[in-house]
Design a protein around this motif. Structure first.
Motif, PDB file in Angstrom:
ATOM      1  N   ILE A 184      -5.797  29.107  19.244  1.00  0.00           N
ATOM      2  CA  ILE A 184      -5.910  30.233  20.175  1.00  0.00           C
ATOM      3  C   ILE A 184      -4.636  31.062  20.118  1.00  0.00           C
ATOM      4  N   LYS A 185      -4.809  32.359  19.916  1.00  0.00           N
ATOM      5  CA  LYS A 185      -3.640  33.220  19.752  1.00  0.00           C
ATOM      6  C   LYS A 185      -3.048  33.644  21.089  1.00  0.00           C
ATOM      7  N   HIS A 186      -3.873  33.769  22.084  1.00  0.00           N
ATOM      8  CA  HIS A 186      -3.383  34.242  23.388  1.00  0.00           C
ATOM      9  C   HIS A 186      -3.741  33.202  24.447  1.00  0.00           C
ATOM     10  N   ARG A 187      -2.754  32.420  24.853  1.00  0.00           N
ATOM     11  CA  ARG A 187      -3.025  31.294  25.751  1.00  0.00           C
ATOM     12  C   ARG A 187      -3.140  31.713  27.207  1.00  0.00           C
ATOM     13  N   GLY A 188      -2.467  32.760  27.623  1.00  0.00           N
ATOM     14  CA  GLY A 188      -2.519  33.165  29.016  1.00  0.00           C
ATOM     15  C   GLY A 188      -1.622  32.317  29.893  1.00  0.00           C
ATOM     16  N   GLU A 189      -1.855  32.375  31.194  1.00  0.00           N
ATOM     17  CA  GLU A 189      -1.011  31.669  32.157  1.00  0.00           C
ATOM     18  C   GLU A 189      -1.180  30.159  32.023  1.00  0.00           C
ATOM     19  N   THR A 190      -0.065  29.443  32.112  1.00  0.00           N
ATOM     20  CA  THR A 190      -0.099  27.991  31.982  1.00  0.00           C
ATOM     21  C   THR A 190       0.460  27.318  33.224  1.00  0.00           C
ATOM     22  N   PHE A 191       0.178  26.035  33.345  1.00  0.00           N
ATOM     23  CA  PHE A 191       0.747  25.204  34.405  1.00  0.00           C
ATOM     24  C   PHE A 191       0.957  23.814  33.831  1.00  0.00           C
ATOM     25  N   ARG A 192       1.702  22.996  34.547  1.00  0.00           N
ATOM     26  CA  ARG A 192       2.106  21.683  34.054  1.00  0.00           C
ATOM     27  C   ARG A 192       1.083  20.612  34.465  1.00  0.00           C
ATOM     28  N   VAL A 193       0.769  19.705  33.531  1.00  0.00           N
ATOM     29  CA  VAL A 193      -0.119  18.586  33.837  1.00  0.00           C
ATOM     30  C   VAL A 193       0.477  17.290  33.301  1.00  0.00           C
ATOM     31  N   LEU A 194       0.049  16.182  33.912  1.00  0.00           N
ATOM     32  CA  LEU A 194       0.383  14.834  33.441  1.00  0.00           C
ATOM     33  C   LEU A 194      -0.849  14.277  32.751  1.00  0.00           C
ATOM     34  N   ILE A 195      -0.703  13.915  31.497  1.00  0.00           N
ATOM     35  CA  ILE A 195      -1.799  13.389  30.692  1.00  0.00           C
ATOM     36  C   ILE A 195      -1.535  11.907  30.430  1.00  0.00           C
ATOM     37  N   THR A 196      -2.520  11.063  30.719  1.00  0.00           N
ATOM     38  CA  THR A 196      -2.386   9.629  30.508  1.00  0.00           C
ATOM     39  C   THR A 196      -3.517   9.147  29.612  1.00  0.00           C
ATOM     40  N   ALA A 197      -3.157   8.437  28.565  1.00  0.00           N
ATOM     41  CA  ALA A 197      -4.135   7.902  27.618  1.00  0.00           C
ATOM     42  C   ALA A 197      -4.135   6.380  27.677  1.00  0.00           C
ATOM     43  N   ASN A 198      -5.006   5.778  26.873  1.00  0.00           N
ATOM     44  CA  ASN A 198      -5.114   4.319  26.870  1.00  0.00           C
ATOM     45  C   ASN A 198      -4.143   3.642  25.922  1.00  0.00           C
ATOM     46  N   SER A 199      -3.640   4.405  24.961  1.00  0.00           N
ATOM     47  CA  SER A 199      -2.776   3.794  23.966  1.00  0.00           C
ATOM     48  C   SER A 199      -1.763   4.804  23.460  1.00  0.00           C
ATOM     49  N   GLU A 200      -0.730   4.294  22.831  1.00  0.00           N
ATOM     50  CA  GLU A 200       0.281   5.166  22.256  1.00  0.00           C
ATOM     51  C   GLU A 200      -0.312   5.990  21.115  1.00  0.00           C
ATOM     52  N   GLN A 201      -1.275   5.421  20.394  1.00  0.00           N
ATOM     53  CA  GLN A 201      -1.916   6.156  19.308  1.00  0.00           C
ATOM     54  C   GLN A 201      -2.641   7.390  19.844  1.00  0.00           C
ATOM     55  N   GLU A 202      -3.320   7.230  20.980  1.00  0.00           N
ATOM     56  CA  GLU A 202      -4.014   8.373  21.588  1.00  0.00           C
ATOM     57  C   GLU A 202      -3.012   9.419  22.068  1.00  0.00           C
ATOM     58  N   VAL A 203      -1.890   8.957  22.590  1.00  0.00           N
ATOM     59  CA  VAL A 203      -0.852   9.888  23.031  1.00  0.00           C
ATOM     60  C   VAL A 203      -0.365  10.728  21.856  1.00  0.00           C
ATOM     61  N   GLN A 204      -0.080  10.069  20.750  1.00  0.00           N
ATOM     62  CA  GLN A 204       0.399  10.785  19.574  1.00  0.00           C
ATOM     63  C   GLN A 204      -0.642  11.778  19.077  1.00  0.00           C
ATOM     64  N   GLN A 205      -1.918  11.402  19.158  1.00  0.00           N
ATOM     65  CA  GLN A 205      -2.996  12.282  18.737  1.00  0.00           C
ATOM     66  C   GLN A 205      -3.038  13.533  19.621  1.00  0.00           C
TER      67      GLN A 205
END
Length: 429
Positions: A38-59
């Protein structure tokens, strides 16, 4: 440079989560979507993302630029609303908006001194410092040697004449990199004001402002932007950094947070617990939400944090008075001298407080923000005199000092542990 979110790649990740065994989508498949950014993202805000594994985090971090990383396979990132909704639809992923916290001062109370030198000379020892020392004739202050006071705020003008010699660390947690060393520029004034109250040393000519503990060392950590607000993950990162720095350097540290929000942030709660477990004392402003019961802001509302109320420079019922704007605790937990969630613990001067300002001058402002560094400074002074104390013993000492000066003025203030003033006004003597 911010990575644009690869929307189709994210959808591929969603699809991959439905694969047998919950396998993560292959990296080369993600790369197939590099042209679909996406070339134009627009307004952003901060989120906390939690995955099941470190591999998913890296992905996931292939699509979302890492802001701060935490335990339990969690990290924060800035996203658009469309990206947020896409994340919410991903199985095995939890996502939540990160809390925004703000300074705890009353903007209408701000008075910047035009005549800098004359103003400073007339208030080298402001009324709040005289009050906490219990000495109306006080002309200078002392104490706090070998103790660090970490001011987590809008930054600090560490070149201010009254703070120059006390400054030891200057760091910025609000920029794209998690920590930027040797910069903590304050364009707001709030952080510089707070620092002056805690440990101003009067400057070379000794005509500037004195804080409670001028021999303590300042760790100036910028966690809020120039408007006085900031994200909980940056603040949590700074809290943990204080604890790690204190541990690695084998020094005693006090965190001053003259900031807060109505909602609790798990990131900050976990960080405060981390700091407490490592011997750091944490002090925070109770908030300026008025005198209705149950109005304490976070993180001050946490039992592991000393919540500080705002005292005015006037007497009522023979004691200083709690300001109407100062937040109150819960009536259900009053009177027991036990700190629970949402309780006021201590009171300190916070109305019409004169202190250092970001332009090199001085200003007068009010709020629980201004009360908090009085307690942080007192804690530094007491700890320097009792270096064998743990942070828990130091906290108990401050509570005992407060009991000897009960506050009886202001809504809900009364004899003993009350929801307005807590244990009372802890003083030097």
């Amino acid at each position: 440079m911010k990575k644009p979110f690869k929307l189709l790649a994210a959808m591929a990740i969603v699809a991959s989560m439905f694969m047998p065994g919950g396998e993560v989508f292959a990296q080369d498949s993600l790369d197939d979507f590099k042209e679909e950014q996406i070339k134009h993202r627009g307004e952003t805000f901060r989120v906390l993302i939690t995955a099941n594994s470190e591999q998913e985090v890296q992905q996931l971090q292939q699509s979302f630029e890492l802001r701060n990383e935490f335990e339990d396979h969690s990290f924060t990132a800035d996203v658009t609303e469309k990206e947020f909704q896409a994340l919410k639809n991903m199985p095995h992923i939890t996502v939540e908006k990160v809390e925004i916290l703000s300074i705890q001062m009353e903007p209408s109370s701000l008075i910047v001194s035009d005549e800098v030198d004359a103003a400073a000379a007339s208030q080298s020892v402001p009324w709040g410092i005289k009050a906490i020392y219990n000495d109306n004739n006080l002309t200078s202050t002392s104490g706090g040697s070998n103790i660090r006071i970490a001011v987590l705020d809008t930054g600090v003008n560490v070149n201010h004449s009254d703070l120059y010699y006390t400054s030891e660390q200057c760091k910025d947690f609000t920029q794209q990199a998690p920590i930027v060393n040797n910069t903590c520029t304050d364009r707001n004034g709030h952080g510089t004001h707070v620092a002056g109250t805690a440990l101003g040393d009067g400057g070379d000519d000794k005509k500037g402002v004195y804080g409670v503990a001028p021999n303590a060392k300042l760790w100036a950590y910028k966690v809020l932007n120039d408007s006085g607000s900031g994200y909980a993950d940056d603040i949590a990162n700074a809290i943990r950094h204080v604890a790690d720095q204190a541990s690695s350097q084998r020094v005693k540290a006090i965190i001053n947070m003259s900031l807060g929000s109505n909602g609790e942030s798990s990131l900050i709660t976990n960080a405060v617990n981390y700091a407490n477990d490592r011997g750091v004392l944490v002090v925070a402003a109770a908030g300026n939400d008025g005198y209705s019961p149950g109005s304490i802001d976070y993180p001050a509302a946490l039992p592991s944090v000393i919540a500080v109320a705002n005292l005015e420079n006037r007497l009522e019922n023979g004691t200083y008075r709690v300001a109407n704007s100062s937040s109150r605790g819960y009536t259900s937990s009053a009177g027991d001298y036990v700190i629970q969630r949402g309780d006021i613990e201590l009171s300190a001067p916070g109305t019409s407080i004169f202190s250092t300002w970001y332009n090199g001058g001085y200003a007068t402002i009010s709020g629980t923000s201004m009360a908090t560094p009085h307690v942080a400074g007192l804690a530094a002074k007491v700890w320097a005199e009792n270096p064998s104390f743990t942070n828990a013993q130091l906290r108990a000492n401050l509570q005992n000092r407060a009991k000897s000066y009960d506050i009886l003025g202001g809504y809900y203030a009364g004899i003993g542990d009350d929801i307005a003033s807590g244990f009372g006004f802890a003083r030097v003597r």
